[in-house]
Design an enzyme around this catalytic site. Sequence first.
Site, PDB file in Angstrom:
ATOM      1  N   GLY A  21       0.783  -1.229   0.000  1.00  0.00           N
ATOM      2  CA  GLY A  21       0.000   0.000   0.000  1.00  0.00           C
ATOM      3  C   GLY A  21       0.818   1.284   0.000  1.00  0.00           C
ATOM      4  O   GLY A  21       0.251   2.364  -0.096  1.00  0.00           O
ATOM      5  N   ALA A  22       2.138   1.170   0.097  1.00  0.00           N
ATOM      6  CA  ALA A  22       2.960   2.385   0.127  1.00  0.00           C
ATOM      7  C   ALA A  22       2.837   3.177  -1.172  1.00  0.00           C
ATOM      8  O   ALA A  22       2.744   4.406  -1.148  1.00  0.00           O
ATOM      9  CB  ALA A  22       4.419   2.036   0.407  1.00  0.00           C
ATOM     10  N   GLY A  23       2.820   2.490  -2.291  1.00  0.00           N
ATOM     11  CA  GLY A  23       2.678   3.166  -3.580  1.00  0.00           C
ATOM     12  C   GLY A  23       1.318   3.829  -3.718  1.00  0.00           C
ATOM     13  O   GLY A  23       1.201   4.940  -4.244  1.00  0.00           O
ATOM     14  N   ASP A  24       0.284   3.147  -3.218  1.00  0.00           N
ATOM     15  CA  ASP A  24      -1.065   3.728  -3.257  1.00  0.00           C
ATOM     16  C   ASP A  24      -1.138   4.977  -2.389  1.00  0.00           C
ATOM     17  O   ASP A  24      -1.743   5.980  -2.783  1.00  0.00           O
ATOM     18  CB  ASP A  24      -2.094   2.706  -2.779  1.00  0.00           C
ATOM     19  CG  ASP A  24      -2.218   1.510  -3.715  1.00  0.00           C
ATOM     20  OD1 ASP A  24      -1.953   1.669  -4.922  1.00  0.00           O
ATOM     21  OD2 ASP A  24      -2.581   0.425  -3.238  1.00  0.00           O
TER      22      ASP A  24
END
Length: 77
Positions: A21-24
């Site tokens: 979820g870091a990219g999101d």
Amino acid sequence: TGGAPGRVVDPYAMEVVDPTGAGDACCGALAVALARQCSLDDAVTEAMAAGALATTRVGALAAMPTRAEVEALLARG
């Protein structure tokens, strides 16, 4: 030959628990900052902070940082 010059944004040193979820978080924060009409530099800085914070918790949705958490990290420098 030669593209436009860029700017390097130093990553935040975080104790990574889960990168899911870091990219999101990064992309979402970038979109929100740009919608608030922040400069591109400021928007990228906020996005990097959000992405970094998202690595400190397990999961994707549960890891999404709040605006207050992003602002607190930015204030730390």
